[in-house]
Scaffold this motif. Structure first.
Motif, PDB file in Angstrom:
ATOM      1  N   HIS A 255     -48.946 115.339 -13.553  1.00 25.34           N
ATOM      2  CA  HIS A 255     -47.666 115.853 -14.055  1.00 25.34           C
ATOM      3  C   HIS A 255     -47.438 115.595 -15.542  1.00 25.34           C
ATOM      4  O   HIS A 255     -46.314 115.360 -15.976  1.00 25.34           O
ATOM      5  N   VAL A 256     -48.501 115.662 -16.321  1.00 25.84           N
ATOM      6  CA  VAL A 256     -48.389 115.670 -17.778  1.00 25.84           C
ATOM      7  C   VAL A 256     -48.539 117.130 -18.169  1.00 25.84           C
ATOM      8  O   VAL A 256     -49.602 117.716 -18.013  1.00 25.84           O
ATOM      9  N   HIS A 257     -47.458 117.733 -18.640  1.00 26.08           N
ATOM     10  CA  HIS A 257     -47.469 119.170 -18.892  1.00 26.08           C
ATOM     11  C   HIS A 257     -47.303 119.531 -20.362  1.00 26.08           C
ATOM     12  O   HIS A 257     -46.964 120.658 -20.686  1.00 26.08           O
ATOM     13  N   GLY A 258     -47.548 118.569 -21.234  1.00 24.44           N
ATOM     14  CA  GLY A 258     -47.472 118.869 -22.654  1.00 24.44           C
ATOM     15  C   GLY A 258     -48.371 117.937 -23.436  1.00 24.44           C
ATOM     16  O   GLY A 258     -48.397 116.734 -23.187  1.00 24.44           O
ATOM     17  N   MET A 259     -49.149 118.504 -24.336  1.00 26.14           N
ATOM     18  CA  MET A 259     -49.985 117.692 -25.208  1.00 26.14           C
ATOM     19  C   MET A 259     -50.338 118.506 -26.437  1.00 26.14           C
ATOM     20  O   MET A 259     -50.259 119.724 -26.432  1.00 26.14           O
ATOM     21  N   THR A 260     -50.714 117.806 -27.480  1.00 28.26           N
ATOM     22  CA  THR A 260     -51.181 118.439 -28.707  1.00 28.26           C
ATOM     23  C   THR A 260     -52.655 118.106 -28.850  1.00 28.26           C
ATOM     24  O   THR A 260     -53.052 116.944 -28.697  1.00 28.26           O
ATOM     25  N   VAL A 261     -53.469 119.122 -29.135  1.00 29.56           N
ATOM     26  CA  VAL A 261     -54.904 118.925 -29.298  1.00 29.56           C
ATOM     27  C   VAL A 261     -55.284 119.401 -30.697  1.00 29.56           C
ATOM     28  O   VAL A 261     -54.942 120.506 -31.100  1.00 29.56           O
ATOM     29  N   THR A 262     -55.997 118.551 -31.420  1.00 27.11           N
ATOM     30  CA  THR A 262     -56.437 118.851 -32.776  1.00 27.11           C
ATOM     31  C   THR A 262     -57.921 118.552 -32.895  1.00 27.11           C
ATOM     32  O   THR A 262     -58.381 117.518 -32.417  1.00 27.11           O
ATOM     33  N   ARG A 263     -58.662 119.453 -33.539  1.00 23.35           N
ATOM     34  CA  ARG A 263     -60.074 119.170 -33.830  1.00 23.35           C
ATOM     35  C   ARG A 263     -60.121 118.212 -35.020  1.00 23.35           C
ATOM     36  O   ARG A 263     -59.464 118.444 -36.029  1.00 23.35           O
ATOM     37  N   VAL A 264     -60.902 117.150 -34.886  1.00 26.98           N
ATOM     38  CA  VAL A 264     -61.010 116.156 -35.955  1.00 26.98           C
ATOM     39  C   VAL A 264     -62.470 115.807 -36.199  1.00 26.98           C
ATOM     40  O   VAL A 264     -63.336 116.049 -35.353  1.00 26.98           O
ATOM     41  N   ARG A 265     -62.752 115.254 -37.367  1.00 25.17           N
ATOM     42  CA  ARG A 265     -64.079 114.744 -37.707  1.00 25.17           C
ATOM     43  C   ARG A 265     -63.906 113.327 -38.220  1.00 25.17           C
ATOM     44  O   ARG A 265     -62.930 113.019 -38.882  1.00 25.17           O
ATOM     45  N   GLY A 266     -64.875 112.484 -37.917  1.00 24.39           N
ATOM     46  CA  GLY A 266     -64.806 111.124 -38.419  1.00 24.39           C
ATOM     47  C   GLY A 266     -65.961 110.300 -37.912  1.00 24.39           C
ATOM     48  O   GLY A 266     -66.864 110.804 -37.234  1.00 24.39           O
ATOM     49  N   PHE A 267     -65.940 109.020 -38.248  1.00 29.20           N
ATOM     50  CA  PHE A 267     -66.927 108.103 -37.697  1.00 29.20           C
ATOM     51  C   PHE A 267     -66.265 106.760 -37.490  1.00 29.20           C
ATOM     52  O   PHE A 267     -65.279 106.425 -38.126  1.00 29.20           O
ATOM     53  N   GLY A 268     -66.805 106.012 -36.559  1.00 34.69           N
ATOM     54  CA  GLY A 268     -66.233 104.715 -36.220  1.00 34.69           C
ATOM     55  C   GLY A 268     -67.138 103.585 -36.653  1.00 34.69           C
ATOM     56  O   GLY A 268     -67.800 103.650 -37.698  1.00 34.69           O
ATOM     57  N   ALA A 269     -67.201 102.579 -35.832  1.00 28.83           N
ATOM     58  CA  ALA A 269     -67.960 101.371 -36.163  1.00 28.83           C
ATOM     59  C   ALA A 269     -69.456 101.619 -36.230  1.00 28.83           C
ATOM     60  O   ALA A 269     -70.184 100.852 -36.848  1.00 28.83           O
ATOM     61  N   HIS A 270     -69.939 102.679 -35.594  1.00 27.05           N
ATOM     62  CA  HIS A 270     -71.377 102.944 -35.531  1.00 27.05           C
ATOM     63  C   HIS A 270     -71.698 104.348 -36.037  1.00 27.05           C
ATOM     64  O   HIS A 270     -72.091 105.213 -35.261  1.00 27.05           O
ATOM     65  N   PRO A 271     -71.589 104.606 -37.355  1.00 24.57           N
ATOM     66  CA  PRO A 271     -71.933 105.942 -37.857  1.00 24.57           C
ATOM     67  C   PRO A 271     -73.435 106.177 -37.766  1.00 24.57           C
ATOM     68  O   PRO A 271     -74.218 105.238 -37.739  1.00 24.57           O
TER      69      PRO A 271
END
Length: 105
Positions: free
Chosen positions: A26-42
């Motif tokens: 019953h979660v009927h709303g969300m925002t989705v965005t394409r992103v680029r990045g790197f974390g602790a292990h690029p």
């Protein structure tokens, strides 16, 4: 009303399954965005260290946070370094633009 914002950065291939499972809880709303990045292990051996992910943002009541986070974690987890992250943020103020009413958390 205690509102939270759940932010998840996950691999793009989980989106379709995640959308269905969120609807089931019953979660009927969300925002989705394409992103680029790197974390602790690029990937230092690649020309571009960044990887493509999607960022999902869901505003929800505090009582729904655990089920939402559990669902995201179950779907996004494959045991790889780049599975993603999930964060839960407090929401201080929330406005509905449609009817210009502030909902106080």
């Amino acid at each position: 009303m205690d509102l939270k914002c759940v932010v998840a950065i996950v691999r793009p291939d989980v989106l379709e399954v995640l959308e269905r499972r969120l609807g089931a809880i019953h979660v009927h709303g969300m925002t989705v965005t394409r992103v680029r990045g790197f974390g602790a292990h690029p990937n230092v051996f690649a020309d571009d260290w960044t990887t493509e992910h999607i960022k999902i943002e869901v505003f929800t009541l505090a009582e729904n946070v655990d089920a939402l986070v559990t669902t995201i974690m179950e779907i996004a987890h494959v045991g790889a370094v780049r599975d993603g992250v999930v964060a839960v943020l407090p929401v201080e103020r929330f406005f509905r633009i449609r009817n210009q009413v502030e909902t106080t958390p």
